[in-house]
Design an enzyme around this catalytic site. Structure first.
Site, short mmCIF file in Angstrom:
data_model
loop_
_atom_site.label_atom_id
_atom_site.label_comp_id
_atom_site.label_asym_id
_atom_site.label_seq_id
_atom_site.Cartn_x
_atom_site.Cartn_y
_atom_site.Cartn_z
N GLY A 86 0.74 -1.10 0.05
CA GLY A 86 -0.28 -0.10 -0.13
C GLY A 86 0.82 1.18 0.18
O GLY A 86 2.06 1.07 0.29
N GLN B 50 2.78 10.17 1.81
CA GLN B 50 4.24 9.36 1.62
C GLN B 50 4.95 9.84 0.38
O GLN B 50 6.50 9.70 0.23
CB GLN B 50 3.89 7.92 1.66
CG GLN B 50 3.56 7.26 2.73
CD GLN B 50 3.43 5.77 3.04
OE1 GLN B 50 2.44 5.29 2.33
NE2 GLN B 50 4.33 5.06 3.55
N LEU C 230 6.92 1.85 4.50
CA LEU C 230 7.78 2.26 3.64
C LEU C 230 8.50 3.70 4.11
O LEU C 230 9.53 3.75 3.76
CB LEU C 230 7.10 2.44 2.16
CG LEU C 230 6.74 1.31 1.59
CD1 LEU C 230 5.78 1.63 0.25
CD2 LEU C 230 8.20 0.46 1.09
N HIS D 232 -4.25 1.29 8.17
CA HIS D 232 -2.89 1.75 8.09
C HIS D 232 -2.74 2.84 7.11
O HIS D 232 -2.17 3.80 7.42
CB HIS D 232 -1.79 0.53 7.97
CG HIS D 232 -0.42 1.15 7.60
ND1 HIS D 232 0.61 0.72 8.61
CD2 HIS D 232 0.33 1.81 6.63
CE1 HIS D 232 1.73 1.10 8.14
NE2 HIS D 232 1.55 1.84 7.07
N GLU D 233 -3.29 2.53 5.91
CA GLU D 233 -3.19 3.55 4.79
C GLU D 233 -4.04 4.72 5.00
O GLU D 233 -3.60 5.72 5.06
CB GLU D 233 -3.50 3.06 3.50
CG GLU D 233 -2.46 1.99 2.98
CD GLU D 233 -1.27 2.33 2.91
OE1 GLU D 233 -0.82 3.41 2.50
OE2 GLU D 233 -0.41 1.40 3.22
N HIS E 97 -2.43 7.31 7.30
CA HIS E 97 -1.33 8.22 6.62
C HIS E 97 -2.23 9.72 6.31
O HIS E 97 -1.63 10.76 6.27
CB HIS E 97 -1.06 7.62 5.47
CG HIS E 97 0.45 6.69 5.77
ND1 HIS E 97 1.46 7.14 6.29
CD2 HIS E 97 0.62 5.57 5.46
CE1 HIS E 97 2.19 6.27 6.49
NE2 HIS E 97 1.88 5.09 5.97
ZN ZN Z 1 2.80 3.34 5.95
#
Ligand code: ZN
Length: 182
Positions: free
Chosen positions: A50, A55, A100, A141-142, A145
């Site tokens: 993902g 990011q 990441l 999780h995404e 962000h």
């Molecule tokens: Zn992440």
């Protein structure tokens, strides 16, 4: 579209873009389409499952996920989430997560076991997904962000202590303007 997808540098923890609440997308423009193409290219190139727009330096409510790339021998089945919104959280689960933007740190994070999410795809169509497997974890999780939250913000303090030195090193690779230089 006659363009080659580009690899986008991934922002590392300490970068201001990762700590901001991202803005809703009001129109799916050609720039958004190209960004999605580049994000998918970058996600596959880095072996991620993902990737969220903040990011890669875009503070907008967009993320991509593809779990099948790893589980089904490289078959791609990308999901694009524009302006996502959870409409259900149920139960509790915890799975080991990595990011990441936080290389080399993996920790178990407490999440809802089952979620329902609404979003818009690249074609501008609304869709809904219900999941109670690893996709549910990836979605949370995404989504975090987009609200400027990283998974290390959600782990127990004692576990975070273990990674303090490494986190400090990662943060020091980020300059004052918030661009990852490491
Ligand atoms: Zn992440």
């Amino acid at each position: 579209m006659n363009r080659e997808p580009r690899f986008l540098p991934i922002r590392i923890i300490g970068d201001q873009q990762l700590a901001q609440k991202a803005k809703p997308i009001t129109e799916i423009t050609e720039e958004i389409e190209e960004l999605v193409e580049d994000m998918l290219f970058t996600m596959y190139a880095t072996d991620g499952i993902g990737l969220a727009a903040p990011q890669v330096g875009h503070s907008i409510r967009l993320f991509v996920i593809d779990l099948s790339y790893h589980s089904e021998e490289g078959k791609k089945n990308p999901l694009v989430f524009i302006n996502p919104k959870f409409t259900l959280f149920e139960g509790e689960t915890s799975a080991e997560e990595g990011c990441l933007s936080i290389p080399e740190i993996y920790e178990k994070v407490l999440r809802a076991e089952k979620v329902k999410i609404e979003a818009t795809n690249l074609a501008g169509e609304k869709f809904e997904i219900v999941s109670d497997d690893f996709l549910a974890v990836a979605l949370q999780h995404e989504y975090d962000h987009l609200d400027g939250i990283l998974f290390v913000d959600k782990i127990p303090k004692l576990r975070k202590m273990i990674h303090l030195k490494h986190l400090k090193e990662l943060r020091s690779t980020t300059d004052e303007n918030g661009v990852n230089i490491g």
